[in-house]
Design an enzyme around this catalytic site. Structure first.
Site, PDB file in Angstrom:
ATOM      1  N   ARG A 134      -4.030 -10.921  -1.738  1.00  0.00           N
ATOM      2  CA  ARG A 134      -4.922 -11.801  -0.682  1.00  0.00           C
ATOM      3  C   ARG A 134      -5.889 -12.465  -1.597  1.00  0.00           C
ATOM      4  O   ARG A 134      -6.760 -13.242  -1.245  1.00  0.00           O
ATOM      5  CB  ARG A 134      -5.687 -10.799   0.237  1.00  0.00           C
ATOM      6  CG  ARG A 134      -4.855 -10.141   1.328  1.00  0.00           C
ATOM      7  CD  ARG A 134      -5.668  -9.312   2.172  1.00  0.00           C
ATOM      8  NE  ARG A 134      -6.592 -10.196   2.914  1.00  0.00           N
ATOM      9  CZ  ARG A 134      -7.902  -9.765   3.232  1.00  0.00           C
ATOM     10  NH1 ARG A 134      -8.389  -8.788   2.818  1.00  0.00           N
ATOM     11  NH2 ARG A 134      -8.631 -10.718   4.040  1.00  0.00           N
ATOM     12  N   SER A 189       5.752  -1.000   9.670  1.00  0.00           N
ATOM     13  CA  SER A 189       5.879   0.381   9.332  1.00  0.00           C
ATOM     14  C   SER A 189       6.810   1.140  10.379  1.00  0.00           C
ATOM     15  O   SER A 189       6.830   0.475  11.375  1.00  0.00           O
ATOM     16  CB  SER A 189       4.467   1.315   9.327  1.00  0.00           C
ATOM     17  OG  SER A 189       4.188   2.500   9.295  1.00  0.00           O
ATOM     18  N   ARG A 190       7.220   2.368  10.035  1.00  0.00           N
ATOM     19  CA  ARG A 190       8.032   2.914  11.147  1.00  0.00           C
ATOM     20  C   ARG A 190       7.399   3.263  12.368  1.00  0.00           C
ATOM     21  O   ARG A 190       7.613   3.504  13.285  1.00  0.00           O
ATOM     22  CB  ARG A 190       8.888   4.094  10.351  1.00  0.00           C
ATOM     23  CG  ARG A 190       9.909   3.671   9.362  1.00  0.00           C
ATOM     24  CD  ARG A 190      10.557   4.891   8.788  1.00  0.00           C
ATOM     25  NE  ARG A 190       9.491   5.567   7.736  1.00  0.00           N
ATOM     26  CZ  ARG A 190       9.626   6.780   7.319  1.00  0.00           C
ATOM     27  NH1 ARG A 190      11.099   7.314   7.334  1.00  0.00           N
ATOM     28  NH2 ARG A 190       8.915   7.246   6.371  1.00  0.00           N
ATOM     29  N   TYR A 243      11.018  -2.646  10.364  1.00  0.00           N
ATOM     30  CA  TYR A 243      11.070  -3.801   9.089  1.00  0.00           C
ATOM     31  C   TYR A 243      12.098  -4.857   9.703  1.00  0.00           C
ATOM     32  O   TYR A 243      12.026  -6.179   9.081  1.00  0.00           O
ATOM     33  CB  TYR A 243      11.438  -3.213   7.714  1.00  0.00           C
ATOM     34  CG  TYR A 243      13.094  -2.881   7.640  1.00  0.00           C
ATOM     35  CD1 TYR A 243      13.839  -3.734   7.362  1.00  0.00           C
ATOM     36  CD2 TYR A 243      13.249  -1.362   7.727  1.00  0.00           C
ATOM     37  CE1 TYR A 243      15.134  -3.270   7.014  1.00  0.00           C
ATOM     38  CE2 TYR A 243      14.303  -0.946   7.405  1.00  0.00           C
ATOM     39  CZ  TYR A 243      15.419  -1.893   7.084  1.00  0.00           C
ATOM     40  OH  TYR A 243      16.748  -1.481   7.036  1.00  0.00           O
ATOM     41  N   HIS A 251      15.123   0.975  -0.965  1.00  0.00           N
ATOM     42  CA  HIS A 251      14.867  -0.314  -1.620  1.00  0.00           C
ATOM     43  C   HIS A 251      16.113  -1.291  -1.425  1.00  0.00           C
ATOM     44  O   HIS A 251      16.092  -2.392  -0.915  1.00  0.00           O
ATOM     45  CB  HIS A 251      14.587  -0.043  -3.012  1.00  0.00           C
ATOM     46  CG  HIS A 251      13.351   0.304  -3.202  1.00  0.00           C
ATOM     47  ND1 HIS A 251      12.679   0.675  -4.555  1.00  0.00           N
ATOM     48  CD2 HIS A 251      12.291   0.571  -2.517  1.00  0.00           C
ATOM     49  CE1 HIS A 251      11.441   1.065  -4.661  1.00  0.00           C
ATOM     50  NE2 HIS A 251      11.036   1.000  -3.464  1.00  0.00           N
ATOM     51  N   LYS A 289       9.749  -1.245  -8.085  1.00  0.00           N
ATOM     52  CA  LYS A 289      10.535  -0.423  -9.192  1.00  0.00           C
ATOM     53  C   LYS A 289      10.963   1.058  -8.374  1.00  0.00           C
ATOM     54  O   LYS A 289       9.987   1.409  -7.827  1.00  0.00           O
ATOM     55  CB  LYS A 289      10.215  -0.412 -10.485  1.00  0.00           C
ATOM     56  CG  LYS A 289       8.783   0.047 -10.613  1.00  0.00           C
ATOM     57  CD  LYS A 289       8.543   1.480 -10.555  1.00  0.00           C
ATOM     58  CE  LYS A 289       7.323   2.150 -10.637  1.00  0.00           C
ATOM     59  NZ  LYS A 289       7.392   3.443 -10.262  1.00  0.00           N
ATOM     60  N   ARG A 312       7.192  12.319  -1.788  1.00  0.00           N
ATOM     61  CA  ARG A 312       8.192  11.658  -2.041  1.00  0.00           C
ATOM     62  C   ARG A 312       8.602  11.878  -3.700  1.00  0.00           C
ATOM     63  O   ARG A 312       9.819  11.450  -3.896  1.00  0.00           O
ATOM     64  CB  ARG A 312       7.708   9.984  -2.116  1.00  0.00           C
ATOM     65  CG  ARG A 312       6.700   9.741  -2.952  1.00  0.00           C
ATOM     66  CD  ARG A 312       6.659   8.354  -2.718  1.00  0.00           C
ATOM     67  NE  ARG A 312       5.365   7.731  -3.881  1.00  0.00           N
ATOM     68  CZ  ARG A 312       5.900   7.187  -5.031  1.00  0.00           C
ATOM     69  NH1 ARG A 312       7.181   7.437  -5.684  1.00  0.00           N
ATOM     70  NH2 ARG A 312       4.859   7.055  -6.078  1.00  0.00           N
ATOM     71  N   ASP A 354      10.689   7.091 -11.414  1.00  0.00           N
ATOM     72  CA  ASP A 354       9.283   6.591 -11.012  1.00  0.00           C
ATOM     73  C   ASP A 354       8.147   6.289 -12.020  1.00  0.00           C
ATOM     74  O   ASP A 354       7.660   5.447 -11.968  1.00  0.00           O
ATOM     75  CB  ASP A 354       8.511   7.488  -9.954  1.00  0.00           C
ATOM     76  CG  ASP A 354       7.591   6.955  -9.034  1.00  0.00           C
ATOM     77  OD1 ASP A 354       6.505   7.232  -9.786  1.00  0.00           O
ATOM     78  OD2 ASP A 354       7.608   6.543  -8.066  1.00  0.00           O
TER      79      ASP A 354
END
Length: 323
Positions: free
Chosen positions: A24, A36-37, A58, A79, A97, A165, A178
């Site tokens: 933004r 979002s789910r 999505y 991803h 990533k 996660r 990660d």
């Protein structure tokens, strides 16, 4: 192409929140949609960031004809599926990533992007940090001579929680993909893809809790790298050359200062630090490019090859993770 690139954000987690804030700040960007789910989460995120459209899936965001670029911020295991669907929907993609967890999946989306003439980039923001760019220029100019050794790591302690996660294999958890991707990317930037990879680490619930790597190069140069979820690594880096050294005292992934042969270099960060990467995406999309020369497809593939080679040696694989 409209006057402003219209972005859609897939997922509403912490990284999506921070990156959307930086999006933004760009004058030629409109954050148009978020998904979002859980629709209430999308609506809450949209209200916070003044995003006009919120979706509960999505696929609905990808069906929005007004979205030009999609930022994929889902857990790692999703991803590939989301990126492929976005490209099939005719959207340009910036994917967090690691862009995918396996090499076949990364080849798949790279080939699809190139065949479709759409921009695709893995979001390794470090490559666009002004000090990392400057470091690369100084090394290329011979400021520290030939690079002989790199020491870099990134780690912290995270209480084991199978649902988190970073500990959940089904979400693409573990320290290597990660956290370790940053030291590996840093080594690739300065030395390229290694000839040999040696790795050692520990596993918990099918993911790596920690890993140490030695990347070897034909001329004897090497990189000692590490990542961890069970110990507070310094998370900095040192680059040793034949005529000096470069120190990154903290945050190899987003340094605010580097020290080159005793001389300190600093920069004022734009936003949370993602602005340079996002600006690159905007510029490349507007130019009609399918990739960025600063983070090209070949580099993403090379980094993933190194990660995969290291992962195999500690018994880490994501080939059996179903999305």
């Amino acid at each position: 192409m409209p006057n402003k690139l219209r972005w859609g954000v897939v997922a509403t987690g912490g990284i999506a929140d921070v990156v959307t804030g930086d999006l933004r700040l760009l004058p030629d960007v409109e954050v148009l949609a978020v998904s979002s789910r859980a629709l209430p989460k999308a609506e809450s995120f949209a209200a916070k960031h003044e995003i006009p459209r919120a979706y509960g899936d999505y696929t609905d965001l990808l069906a929005d004809p007004d979205v030009d670029v999609v930022y994929v911020a889902t857990p790692h295991a999703q991803h590939h599926a989301v990126t492929r669907a976005a490209l099939e929907a005719g959207k340009h993609v910036l994917c967090e990533k690691p862009a995918t967890l396996t090499l076949p999946d990364l080849h798949d989306v790279v080939d699809l992007a190139r065949e479709s003439g759409l921009f695709f980039m893995e979001a390794i923001w470090t490559r666009f940090n002004p000090l990392i760019v400057r470091l690369g220029e100084l090394v290329a100019a011979g400021e520290i001579g030939d690079v002989r050794s790199i020491h870099a790591d990134f780690g912290f302690t995270l209480e084991h929680d199978p649902a988190h996660r970073l500990w959940a294999k089904t979400l693409g958890g573990g320290s290597l993909f990660d956290l370790g991707i940053y030291p590996v990317s840093f080594a690739h930037l300065l030395l390229g893809e290694p000839a040999t990879v040696a790795a050692h680490g520990s596993m918990v619930d099918g993911v790596d809790a920690e890993i140490g790597m030695l990347l070897g190069y034909p001329d004897g140069a090497h990189a000692l790298l590490g990542s961890s979820l069970v110990s507070p690594l310094k998370s900095g880096a040192v680059v040793y050359g034949t005529k000096g050294l470069v120190e990154l005292p903290e945050a190899v992934f987003n340094p605010s200062r580097i020290i080159v042969n005793g001389v300190e270099h600093r920069h004022e960060q734009e936003g949370a630090g993602y602005v340079p990467q996002l600006r690159e995406v905007v510029n490349r999309v507007l130019a009609g490019d399918v990739e960025s020369p600063s983070m090209p497809h070949a580099e993403s593939l090379a980094i993933l090859r190194t990660l995969t080679r290291a992962a195999e040696q500690v018994g880490l694989t994501y080939a059996d993770v179903a999305v």
